[in-house]
Design a protein around this motif. Sequence first.
Motif, PDB file in Angstrom:
ATOM      1  N   TRP A   1       0.863  -1.181   0.000  1.00 60.77           N
ATOM      2  CA  TRP A   1       0.000   0.000   0.000  1.00 60.77           C
ATOM      3  C   TRP A   1       0.899   1.230   0.000  1.00 60.77           C
TER       4      TRP A   1
ATOM      5  N   SER B   1       2.799   0.439   3.728  1.00 62.63           N
ATOM      6  CA  SER B   1       2.789  -0.888   4.335  1.00 62.63           C
ATOM      7  C   SER B   1       2.938  -1.928   3.243  1.00 62.63           C
TER       8      SER B   1
ATOM      9  N   THR C   1       5.134  -8.479   7.557  1.00 59.03           N
ATOM     10  CA  THR C   1       4.491  -7.202   7.268  1.00 59.03           C
ATOM     11  C   THR C   1       5.469  -6.076   7.575  1.00 59.03           C
TER      12      THR C   1
ATOM     13  N   TYR D   1       5.485  -1.618   8.124  1.00 58.44           N
ATOM     14  CA  TYR D   1       4.755  -0.361   8.247  1.00 58.44           C
ATOM     15  C   TYR D   1       5.752   0.785   8.355  1.00 58.44           C
TER      16      TYR D   1
ATOM     17  N   PHE E   1      -2.366   1.464  11.640  1.00 58.23           N
ATOM     18  CA  PHE E   1      -2.781   0.779  10.419  1.00 58.23           C
ATOM     19  C   PHE E   1      -2.460  -0.712  10.537  1.00 58.23           C
TER      20      PHE E   1
ATOM     21  N   ILE F   1      -2.318  -4.117   7.899  1.00 59.65           N
ATOM     22  CA  ILE F   1      -2.446  -4.700   6.568  1.00 59.65           C
ATOM     23  C   ILE F   1      -2.807  -6.170   6.712  1.00 59.65           C
TER      24      ILE F   1
ATOM     25  N   LEU G   1      -6.328  -2.681   4.044  1.00 54.85           N
ATOM     26  CA  LEU G   1      -5.569  -1.801   4.915  1.00 54.85           C
ATOM     27  C   LEU G   1      -6.571  -1.168   5.887  1.00 54.85           C
TER      28      LEU G   1
ATOM     29  N   TYR H   1      -4.474   6.757  -1.953  1.00 57.02           N
ATOM     30  CA  TYR H   1      -3.875   5.491  -1.543  1.00 57.02           C
ATOM     31  C   TYR H   1      -3.938   4.499  -2.713  1.00 57.02           C
TER      32      TYR H   1
ATOM     33  N   CYS I   1      -2.826   0.477  -4.065  1.00 60.23           N
ATOM     34  CA  CYS I   1      -2.287  -0.835  -3.774  1.00 60.23           C
ATOM     35  C   CYS I   1      -1.482  -1.308  -4.989  1.00 60.23           C
TER      36      CYS I   1
END
Length: 124
Positions: free
Chosen positions: A36, A49, A58, A60, A68, A70, A81, A94, A96
């Motif tokens: 993201w 993220s 993951t 961030y 947030f 994910i 998200l 935003y 993806c």
Amino acid sequence: QVRLVESGGGLVQPGGSLRLSCAASGFTLDGYAIGWFRQAPGKERDRVSCISKTGGSTYYVDSVKGRFTISRDNAKNTAYLQMNSLEPEDTAVYYCAADLWPYDSSCPFEYNYWGQGTQVSVSS
């Protein structure tokens, strides 16, 4: 046709929440890392993220850690998200993105497939 479609953006007050979705069509997200990104007016697009192909890893950016989350549902071919405690500084488009990435312990830096973006605005 390979597509990623984001949804779930909108206008929310500070402290509010939104959940963005990223639905893939024309291909399966199995084996793909998902990222993201966001781009605020006048600024570069930054990674927010990412999640590895099985969700084993993951990442961030510091500014969203603890707020947030994910996630992904490979059965639904969709990534998410969850954004809580939103701040005006989170206002951006935003995006993806997906990339075929074999390593479940990391995310790629570059992505092959991108969605069209969804606007998130945080304002009172």
